[in-house]
Design an enzyme around this catalytic site. Structure first.
Site, short mmCIF file in Angstrom:
data_model
loop_
_atom_site.label_atom_id
_atom_site.label_comp_id
_atom_site.label_asym_id
_atom_site.label_seq_id
_atom_site.Cartn_x
_atom_site.Cartn_y
_atom_site.Cartn_z
N ASP A 1 1.04 -1.07 -0.05
CA ASP A 1 0.09 -0.06 0.05
C ASP A 1 1.07 1.16 0.04
OD1 ASP A 1 1.01 0.35 2.48
OD2 ASP A 1 -0.95 0.29 3.62
N HIS A 2 0.30 2.55 0.23
CA HIS A 2 1.18 3.64 0.06
C HIS A 2 2.16 3.51 1.31
CE1 HIS A 2 -2.37 4.08 2.98
NE2 HIS A 2 -1.91 4.74 3.29
N CYS B 1 3.41 -2.88 4.08
CA CYS B 1 2.59 -1.65 4.24
C CYS B 1 3.14 -0.99 5.33
CB CYS B 1 1.15 -2.04 4.57
SG CYS B 1 1.14 -3.18 6.16
N THR C 1 3.23 -1.11 8.85
CA THR C 1 3.62 -2.04 9.89
C THR C 1 3.95 -3.16 9.22
OG1 THR C 1 1.26 -2.59 10.35
CG2 THR C 1 2.44 -0.76 11.83
N GLY D 1 -1.16 -5.43 8.35
CA GLY D 1 -2.52 -5.27 7.47
C GLY D 1 -2.17 -6.48 6.24
N HIS E 1 11.59 -23.39 9.85
CA HIS E 1 10.85 -23.96 10.56
C HIS E 1 9.48 -23.83 10.04
CE1 HIS E 1 12.95 -23.97 14.62
NE2 HIS E 1 13.59 -24.46 13.94
N ARG F 1 9.06 -32.92 12.11
CA ARG F 1 8.19 -32.19 13.11
C ARG F 1 7.53 -30.81 12.43
NH1 ARG F 1 13.50 -30.69 14.34
NH2 ARG F 1 13.67 -28.67 15.31
N HIS F 2 8.35 -30.43 11.60
CA HIS F 2 8.09 -29.10 11.07
C HIS F 2 6.93 -29.14 9.87
CE1 HIS F 2 10.68 -26.83 13.59
NE2 HIS F 2 11.70 -27.31 13.04
C1 RB5 Z 1 -1.68 2.82 6.35
O1 RB5 Z 1 -1.90 4.13 7.24
C2 RB5 Z 1 -1.54 1.96 7.37
O2 RB5 Z 1 -2.39 1.71 8.30
C3 RB5 Z 1 -0.92 0.53 6.70
O3 RB5 Z 1 0.01 0.93 5.86
C4 RB5 Z 1 -0.56 -0.88 7.56
O4 RB5 Z 1 0.30 -0.15 8.43
C5 RB5 Z 1 -1.76 -1.48 8.32
O5 RB5 Z 1 -1.51 -2.53 8.80
#
Ligand code: RB5
Length: 146
Positions: free
Chosen positions: A7-8, A64, A66, A69, A97, A132-133
């Protein structure tokens, strides 16, 4: 062949990782986005994850803000084992693993240098194939159709 999507919030990191893939000889397809305009991560994660699940691509890398998402979206697709990663140990062990077939990175979490190292390690590292894995992965994969 690697499937990429962002995403952005992950666009700048994705663009840097594309340079790394060019430098190291990996081919890839970018499923978008290609602008800084605010967008919804599922729009881009789903086509990339479906393509990996179909076997059109060996693996995929999602970006993204973090990684969160992109990660939970990709893991909704049967056959996808996606991991959010911001350290080298997880990059290696998610292959050895978990046989992770998608990697999610946070463009607002990891710097370009660390992200490049994570991607290199993740792409270079093979699944151990240990029983096991395999058993544990099969237990989780069995949930796909429920
Ligand atoms: C976008 O602002 C942000 O929410 C997205 O890039 C991501 O981090 C979501 O998990």
């Amino acid at each position: 062949m690697i499937a990429l999507a962002s995403d952005h919030g992950g666009l700048a990191l994705k663009n840097d990782i594309k340079l790394l893939l060019d430098e190291t000889g990996f081919s890839y397809k970018d499923f978008g986005t290609d602008t800084d305009a605010s967008c919804d991560y599922a729009t881009f994660a789903v086509p990339a994850a479906r393509a990996v699940a179909r076997g059109d691509f060996e693996r995929g890398i999602l970006f993204c803000g973090t990684g969160a998402g992109m990660n939970y979206t990709a893991n909704k697709i049967a056959g996808i084992r996606c991991v959010v990663c911001s350290d080298c140990y997880t990059a290696i062990l998610s292959r050895v693993h978990n046989d992770a077939n998608m990697l999610a990175l946070g463009g607002r979490v990891v710097g370009f240098g660390l992200a490049r190292t994570i991607v290199k390690l993740w792409l270079e590292t093979e699944f151990s194939g240990d029983e096991r894995h395999k058993r544990r992965i099969a237990q989780v994969s069995a949930l796909d159709s429920r």
